[in-house]
Motif scaffolding. Structure first.
Motif, PDB file in Angstrom:
ATOM      1  N   GLU B  16      24.613  72.923  33.299  1.00  0.00           N
ATOM      2  CA  GLU B  16      23.319  72.944  32.622  1.00  0.00           C
ATOM      3  C   GLU B  16      23.144  71.795  31.632  1.00  0.00           C
ATOM      4  O   GLU B  16      22.096  71.712  30.976  1.00  0.00           O
ATOM      5  CB  GLU B  16      23.060  74.284  31.938  1.00  0.00           C
ATOM      6  CG  GLU B  16      23.031  75.451  32.918  1.00  0.00           C
ATOM      7  CD  GLU B  16      22.673  76.766  32.247  1.00  0.00           C
ATOM      8  OE1 GLU B  16      22.439  76.752  31.026  1.00  0.00           O
ATOM      9  OE2 GLU B  16      22.632  77.782  32.950  1.00  0.00           O
ATOM     10  N   SER B  58      12.603  60.840  43.425  1.00  0.00           N
ATOM     11  CA  SER B  58      13.081  62.136  42.973  1.00  0.00           C
ATOM     12  C   SER B  58      13.498  62.983  44.167  1.00  0.00           C
ATOM     13  O   SER B  58      12.936  62.869  45.256  1.00  0.00           O
ATOM     14  CB  SER B  58      12.007  62.866  42.166  1.00  0.00           C
ATOM     15  OG  SER B  58      10.867  63.089  42.954  1.00  0.00           O
ATOM     16  N   ASN B  59      14.494  63.851  43.926  1.00  0.00           N
ATOM     17  CA  ASN B  59      15.001  64.722  44.981  1.00  0.00           C
ATOM     18  C   ASN B  59      15.988  65.690  44.351  1.00  0.00           C
ATOM     19  O   ASN B  59      16.849  65.295  43.562  1.00  0.00           O
ATOM     20  CB  ASN B  59      15.689  63.905  46.075  1.00  0.00           C
ATOM     21  CG  ASN B  59      16.112  64.744  47.267  1.00  0.00           C
ATOM     22  OD1 ASN B  59      15.520  65.770  47.550  1.00  0.00           O
ATOM     23  ND2 ASN B  59      17.124  64.291  47.975  1.00  0.00           N
ATOM     24  N   LYS B  60      15.888  66.956  44.681  1.00  0.00           N
ATOM     25  CA  LYS B  60      16.842  67.986  44.249  1.00  0.00           C
ATOM     26  C   LYS B  60      17.034  68.017  42.732  1.00  0.00           C
ATOM     27  O   LYS B  60      18.131  68.301  42.245  1.00  0.00           O
ATOM     28  CB  LYS B  60      18.195  67.770  44.916  1.00  0.00           C
ATOM     29  CG  LYS B  60      18.162  67.833  46.435  1.00  0.00           C
ATOM     30  CD  LYS B  60      19.547  67.616  47.025  1.00  0.00           C
ATOM     31  CE  LYS B  60      19.507  67.649  48.526  1.00  0.00           C
ATOM     32  NZ  LYS B  60      20.844  67.425  49.131  1.00  0.00           N
ATOM     33  N   GLY B  61      15.994  67.698  41.977  1.00  0.00           N
ATOM     34  CA  GLY B  61      16.083  67.719  40.527  1.00  0.00           C
ATOM     35  C   GLY B  61      16.554  66.415  39.919  1.00  0.00           C
ATOM     36  O   GLY B  61      16.498  66.227  38.705  1.00  0.00           O
ATOM     37  N   GLU B  63      16.152  62.299  39.373  1.00  0.00           N
ATOM     38  CA  GLU B  63      15.098  61.295  39.404  1.00  0.00           C
ATOM     39  C   GLU B  63      15.588  59.984  38.817  1.00  0.00           C
ATOM     40  O   GLU B  63      16.548  59.948  38.035  1.00  0.00           O
ATOM     41  CB  GLU B  63      13.836  61.778  38.696  1.00  0.00           C
ATOM     42  CG  GLU B  63      14.010  62.169  37.262  1.00  0.00           C
ATOM     43  CD  GLU B  63      12.704  62.696  36.676  1.00  0.00           C
ATOM     44  OE1 GLU B  63      11.918  63.344  37.405  1.00  0.00           O
ATOM     45  OE2 GLU B  63      12.481  62.448  35.486  1.00  0.00           O
ATOM     46  N   LYS B  77      19.239  63.892  35.575  1.00  0.00           N
ATOM     47  CA  LYS B  77      18.970  65.262  35.995  1.00  0.00           C
ATOM     48  C   LYS B  77      18.988  66.130  34.751  1.00  0.00           C
ATOM     49  O   LYS B  77      19.894  66.010  33.929  1.00  0.00           O
ATOM     50  CB  LYS B  77      19.989  65.757  37.014  1.00  0.00           C
ATOM     51  CG  LYS B  77      19.615  67.128  37.592  1.00  0.00           C
ATOM     52  CD  LYS B  77      20.561  67.593  38.680  1.00  0.00           C
ATOM     53  CE  LYS B  77      20.045  68.906  39.290  1.00  0.00           C
ATOM     54  NZ  LYS B  77      20.964  69.470  40.296  1.00  0.00           N
ATOM     55  N   GLY B  78      18.043  66.998  34.648  1.00  0.00           N
ATOM     56  CA  GLY B  78      17.887  67.782  33.433  1.00  0.00           C
ATOM     57  C   GLY B  78      18.951  68.850  33.238  1.00  0.00           C
ATOM     58  O   GLY B  78      19.322  69.175  32.103  1.00  0.00           O
ATOM     59  N   SER B  79      19.473  69.399  34.328  1.00  0.00           N
ATOM     60  CA  SER B  79      20.410  70.519  34.220  1.00  0.00           C
ATOM     61  C   SER B  79      21.344  70.482  35.431  1.00  0.00           C
ATOM     62  O   SER B  79      20.945  70.861  36.533  1.00  0.00           O
ATOM     63  CB  SER B  79      19.654  71.844  34.173  1.00  0.00           C
ATOM     64  OG  SER B  79      20.539  72.938  34.143  1.00  0.00           O
ATOM     65  N   GLN B  81      24.563  71.244  37.974  1.00  0.00           N
ATOM     66  CA  GLN B  81      25.276  72.410  38.472  1.00  0.00           C
ATOM     67  C   GLN B  81      26.655  71.972  38.971  1.00  0.00           C
ATOM     68  O   GLN B  81      26.871  70.789  39.269  1.00  0.00           O
ATOM     69  CB  GLN B  81      24.495  73.045  39.620  1.00  0.00           C
ATOM     70  CG  GLN B  81      23.063  73.398  39.270  1.00  0.00           C
ATOM     71  CD  GLN B  81      22.987  74.400  38.138  1.00  0.00           C
ATOM     72  OE1 GLN B  81      23.678  75.416  38.146  1.00  0.00           O
ATOM     73  NE2 GLN B  81      22.154  74.115  37.129  1.00  0.00           N
ATOM     74  N   ASP B  84      26.838  69.803  41.956  1.00  0.00           N
ATOM     75  CA  ASP B  84      26.466  68.376  41.844  1.00  0.00           C
ATOM     76  C   ASP B  84      27.681  67.475  41.704  1.00  0.00           C
ATOM     77  O   ASP B  84      27.559  66.243  41.691  1.00  0.00           O
ATOM     78  CB  ASP B  84      25.548  68.151  40.642  1.00  0.00           C
ATOM     79  CG  ASP B  84      24.195  68.812  40.800  1.00  0.00           C
ATOM     80  OD1 ASP B  84      23.638  69.271  39.784  1.00  0.00           O
ATOM     81  OD2 ASP B  84      23.714  68.885  41.956  1.00  0.00           O
TER      82      ASP B  84
END
Lengths: 115, 111
Positions: B16, B58-61, B63, B77-79, B81, B84
């Motif tokens: 996150e 952008s793709n899958k969150g 960018e 990416k903002g968050s 996992q 990733d």
């Protein structure tokens, strides 16, 4: 499914032997590429082909050879002249249009180990 | 000649957390820019791309924005996992559709 296949996934070779890596694509792409990947480094271009029966050397072509007899196939031969052939080899293809939207798509790779 | 410089890894983040992987380039003309991702033991997968200045891919969150003034294409990416976790490569498409790659940045995401 459309895509790029490489075989085998793992390959072992004795020193002094030539070995051929397979790359096939069913994307109807004109251009195909071979890259070599070593740990901690980016990909380096070995050979590329923009059309059947034509190919050009990339940045590290010494010790390698290719052929492009069919649009779908671009096999790479690692010859005994290649001094350090142990690496991960990646094949890619693209439409080869040269336009800004042209994109290379990659196969799953072949890991070659020289024993 | 063309070149791509990425931040060295590994980058280790908690799940996150916010991700930034820096990428700058040197090229003549107006190259297209790409981010590819490589999971362990696999080939490269295209993550996103941008073909002209100020474009955002952008793709899958994930960018990245093509910044010509700073010759950059930073991945964000903002968050993140755990899934990733991978090696991320920045690349540019120069002459004759030849890609020039950065050295890759390994991302490790922990719980």
């Amino acid at each position: 499914d459309g895509g790029i296949t490489q075989s085998p996934k793992y390959l072992f070779r004795k020193e002094g032997q030539n070995v051929t890596l397979s790359c096939e694509q069913n994307l109807n792409h004109d251009a195909m590429y071979w890259y070599r990947q070593d740990p901690g480094q980016g990909l380096r271009l070995i050979y590329y082909s923009q059309i059947v029966n034509d190919f050009q050397k990339g940045d590290i072509a010494e010790g390698y050879s290719v052929s492009r007899e069919k649009k779908e196939s671009f096999p790479l031969t690692v010859t005994s002249a290649q001094k350090n052939p142990t690496a991960f080899y990646l094949c890619a293809s693209s439409m080869g249009s040269g336009s800004a939207t042209d994109t290379q798509y990659f196969g799953p790779g072949t890991r070659l180990t020289v024993l | 000649g063309d070149s791509v410089t990425q931040m060295e890894g590994p980058v280790t983040l908690s799940e996150e957390a916010f991700l930034t992987i820096n990428c700058t380039y040197t090229a003549t003309g107006y190259p297209s820019l790409f981010w590819y991702v490589q999971y362990p033991g696999e080939g490269l997968q295209l993550l996103l791309k941008a073909t002209k200045a100020d474009d955002k891919g952008s793709n899958k969150g994930f960018e990245a924005t093509y910044r010509k003034e700073t010759t950059s294409f930073h991945l964000e990416k903002g968050s993140v996992q755990v899934s990733d976790s991978a090696v991320y490569f920045c690349a540019l498409d120069g002459t004759a559709s030849k890609l020039t790659f950065g050295t890759g940045t390994r991302l490790q995401v922990t719980l």
